[in-house]
Motif scaffolding. Structure first.
Motif, PDB file in Angstrom:
ATOM      1  N   GLU A   1       0.823  -1.218   0.000  1.00  0.00           N
ATOM      2  CA  GLU A   1       0.000   0.000   0.000  1.00  0.00           C
ATOM      3  C   GLU A   1       0.857   1.268   0.000  1.00  0.00           C
ATOM      4  O   GLU A   1       0.320   2.351  -0.246  1.00  0.00           O
ATOM      5  CB  GLU A   1      -0.915   0.022   1.232  1.00  0.00           C
ATOM      6  CG  GLU A   1      -1.846  -1.168   1.330  1.00  0.00           C
ATOM      7  CD  GLU A   1      -2.850  -1.236   0.187  1.00  0.00           C
ATOM      8  OE1 GLU A   1      -3.382  -0.178  -0.200  1.00  0.00           O
ATOM      9  OE2 GLU A   1      -3.079  -2.344  -0.313  1.00  0.00           O
TER      10      GLU A   1
ATOM     11  N   GLN B   1     -12.294   0.622   5.855  1.00  0.00           N
ATOM     12  CA  GLN B   1     -13.330   1.022   4.915  1.00  0.00           C
ATOM     13  C   GLN B   1     -14.685   0.485   5.370  1.00  0.00           C
ATOM     14  O   GLN B   1     -14.792  -0.637   5.864  1.00  0.00           O
ATOM     15  CB  GLN B   1     -13.006   0.515   3.509  1.00  0.00           C
ATOM     16  CG  GLN B   1     -11.896   1.275   2.858  1.00  0.00           C
ATOM     17  CD  GLN B   1     -11.643   0.857   1.422  1.00  0.00           C
ATOM     18  OE1 GLN B   1     -10.555   1.040   0.953  1.00  0.00           O
ATOM     19  NE2 GLN B   1     -12.619   0.304   0.718  1.00  0.00           N
TER      20      GLN B   1
ATOM     21  N   GLN C   1     -15.939  10.560   3.842  1.00  0.00           N
ATOM     22  CA  GLN C   1     -15.978  10.217   2.413  1.00  0.00           C
ATOM     23  C   GLN C   1     -14.799  10.906   1.744  1.00  0.00           C
ATOM     24  O   GLN C   1     -14.573  12.095   1.976  1.00  0.00           O
ATOM     25  CB  GLN C   1     -17.287  10.718   1.791  1.00  0.00           C
ATOM     26  CG  GLN C   1     -18.521   9.996   2.225  1.00  0.00           C
ATOM     27  CD  GLN C   1     -18.645   8.608   1.619  1.00  0.00           C
ATOM     28  OE1 GLN C   1     -18.934   7.680   2.334  1.00  0.00           O
ATOM     29  NE2 GLN C   1     -18.400   8.460   0.341  1.00  0.00           N
TER      30      GLN C   1
ATOM     31  N   LEU D   1     -11.105   9.437  -4.458  1.00  0.00           N
ATOM     32  CA  LEU D   1      -9.940   8.701  -3.964  1.00  0.00           C
ATOM     33  C   LEU D   1     -10.305   7.318  -3.432  1.00  0.00           C
ATOM     34  O   LEU D   1      -9.482   6.409  -3.416  1.00  0.00           O
ATOM     35  CB  LEU D   1      -9.228   9.487  -2.861  1.00  0.00           C
ATOM     36  CG  LEU D   1      -8.574  10.794  -3.284  1.00  0.00           C
ATOM     37  CD1 LEU D   1      -8.009  11.515  -2.071  1.00  0.00           C
ATOM     38  CD2 LEU D   1      -7.491  10.541  -4.313  1.00  0.00           C
ATOM     39  N   GLN D   2     -11.554   7.165  -2.958  1.00  0.00           N
ATOM     40  CA  GLN D   2     -11.974   5.899  -2.351  1.00  0.00           C
ATOM     41  C   GLN D   2     -13.500   5.842  -2.404  1.00  0.00           C
ATOM     42  O   GLN D   2     -14.171   6.735  -1.897  1.00  0.00           O
ATOM     43  CB  GLN D   2     -11.467   5.843  -0.908  1.00  0.00           C
ATOM     44  CG  GLN D   2     -11.801   4.588  -0.155  1.00  0.00           C
ATOM     45  CD  GLN D   2     -11.134   4.567   1.208  1.00  0.00           C
ATOM     46  OE1 GLN D   2      -9.917   4.575   1.305  1.00  0.00           O
ATOM     47  NE2 GLN D   2     -11.925   4.533   2.261  1.00  0.00           N
TER      48      GLN D   2
ATOM     49  N   GLU E   1     -14.401   5.913   4.889  1.00  0.00           N
ATOM     50  CA  GLU E   1     -13.392   5.421   5.825  1.00  0.00           C
ATOM     51  C   GLU E   1     -13.952   5.619   7.231  1.00  0.00           C
ATOM     52  O   GLU E   1     -14.298   6.735   7.630  1.00  0.00           O
ATOM     53  CB  GLU E   1     -12.074   6.181   5.657  1.00  0.00           C
ATOM     54  CG  GLU E   1     -10.922   5.597   6.405  1.00  0.00           C
ATOM     55  CD  GLU E   1     -10.361   4.313   5.790  1.00  0.00           C
ATOM     56  OE1 GLU E   1      -9.540   3.674   6.474  1.00  0.00           O
ATOM     57  OE2 GLU E   1     -10.717   3.937   4.651  1.00  0.00           O
TER      58      GLU E   1
END
Length: 140
Positions: free
Chosen positions: A22, A101, A123, A127-128, A132
């Motif tokens: 990562e 997540q 949020q 990016l994701q 999270e």
């Protein structure tokens, strides 16, 4: 089979680069130099690691914990976590932090079984995809 949990050294660096995918190899090197990795070894073989940092420069934050699949559910993750907790307590910490997540129920459940409680979610837009979830644990 005895499990040995210690702070990582440069001798562990190549393995960490290969298994902590990562982050960039330069980040692994930096974290090893700062004693921000803990590794677990069984019969001379590395089987897991925990990487942490300090949120706001003061709250211990578990960035990543990973155990090799064939060693999961055998106490390695818990041993890594307990070793980190003791180190952080010895350093004067009273609060620990981590995240996972929202769409990862197993990691969230593992953190909760180990005393972490949800503290909120963020949020990160493009990016994701999933939020999270941040978790906290008081230590004494």
């Amino acid at each position: 089979m005895t499990l040995v949990v210690t702070i990582a050294t440069t001798a562990h660096q190549d393995w960490l680069v290969a298994h902590d995918t990562e982050v960039a190899p330069s980040w692994v090197q930096r974290c090893v130099a700062q004693n921000e990795y803990i590794v677990a070894e069984r019969q001379g073989q590395l089987v897991g690691f925990l990487r942490y940092s300090l949120f706001w420069g003061k709250i211990p934050f578990m960035d990543m914990i990973r155990v090799q699949p064939e060693h999961q559910r055998r106490g390695v993750g818990r041993a890594l976590l307990h070793h980190w907790e003791r180190l952080m307590l010895d350093a004067g910490a009273t609060l620990l932090m981590t995240s996972a997540q929202a769409d990862e129920p197993e990691p969230l459940a593992w953190h909760q079984r180990n005393g972490f409680r949800e503290a909120g979610a963020v949020q990160f837009g493009p990016l994701q995809a999933a939020a999270e979830v941040f978790l906290l644990k008081a230590v004494t």
